[in-house]
Enzyme design. Sequence first.
Site, PDB file in Angstrom:
ATOM      1  N   CYS A   1       0.837  -1.202   0.000  1.00  0.00           N
ATOM      2  CA  CYS A   1       0.000   0.000   0.000  1.00  0.00           C
ATOM      3  C   CYS A   1       0.875   1.255   0.000  1.00  0.00           C
ATOM      4  O   CYS A   1       1.634   1.468   0.950  1.00  0.00           O
ATOM      5  CB  CYS A   1      -0.899  -0.042   1.231  1.00  0.00           C
TER       6      CYS A   1
ATOM      7  N   CYS B   1       0.783   3.454   3.117  1.00  0.00           N
ATOM      8  CA  CYS B   1       1.335   2.693   4.250  1.00  0.00           C
ATOM      9  C   CYS B   1       2.863   2.733   4.203  1.00  0.00           C
ATOM     10  O   CYS B   1       3.529   2.876   5.236  1.00  0.00           O
ATOM     11  CB  CYS B   1       0.859   1.246   4.210  1.00  0.00           C
TER      12      CYS B   1
END
Length: 230
Positions: free
Chosen positions: A158, A161
């Site tokens: 991600c 992230c």
Amino acid sequence: MGRVFLAILLMLTGITVMAQERQEVDAAEFEKDIQQPDAQVFDVRTAGEFSTGHLPHALQADYTKKEEFMDRVQYLDKKKTVYIYCLSGGRSTAAAKWMREHGFTEVVELDGGINAWKRAGKQLEGVAEKKPQLTIADYNNAVHAKGMVLTDVGAAWCPPCKQMEPVLEKFFQKHPQVKRVLVDGGNDQDVMKSVDATKLPTFIFYKDGKEIARKQGVMELAELEKLAGL
């Protein structure tokens, strides 16, 4: 003077056009390119497709989910090359076109996508990495501990992230008393539903077993600390 200005303008325009031209390479060239340090590899397939195997160090955003794609693509570095792919090339071509039109200086596509990668006999990562989900009971036991707990709902693939990793590292260095509970956004679907985490990353703070704050997305260290009341 006018002719000189026109010549310079045409030259610059030509450079801009060239920068927007489609770049597509075969699996062998793509594999060599993505071995560079800090290469940005971007998988625009669905999360389900991604879980069946992906290229090394790939970040993921589903191009068919416009909100997800727009949210995650902003965390890629526009000034660095992005190596993009999908299953056969259709979605990655559309995504790459959008990215070039929105300031990405160089986007290189994998000709034929994952299908071509497999035909070339090249291996995928993540194929045999499926693991049991974190159970809701185990999650509840972890967050209902005494003191402060931070639930980190995220995934290695991600983009936002990934951007939060250095912030979280600094946070836990400064506040070692805070316990971290990791929820895999690509695997632990039952826990995600139980805590209503719909986007990655999601951060939830608990104190003595009670939720005190939560926030989605990327933030600075000071904002994360303020969220926890530290």
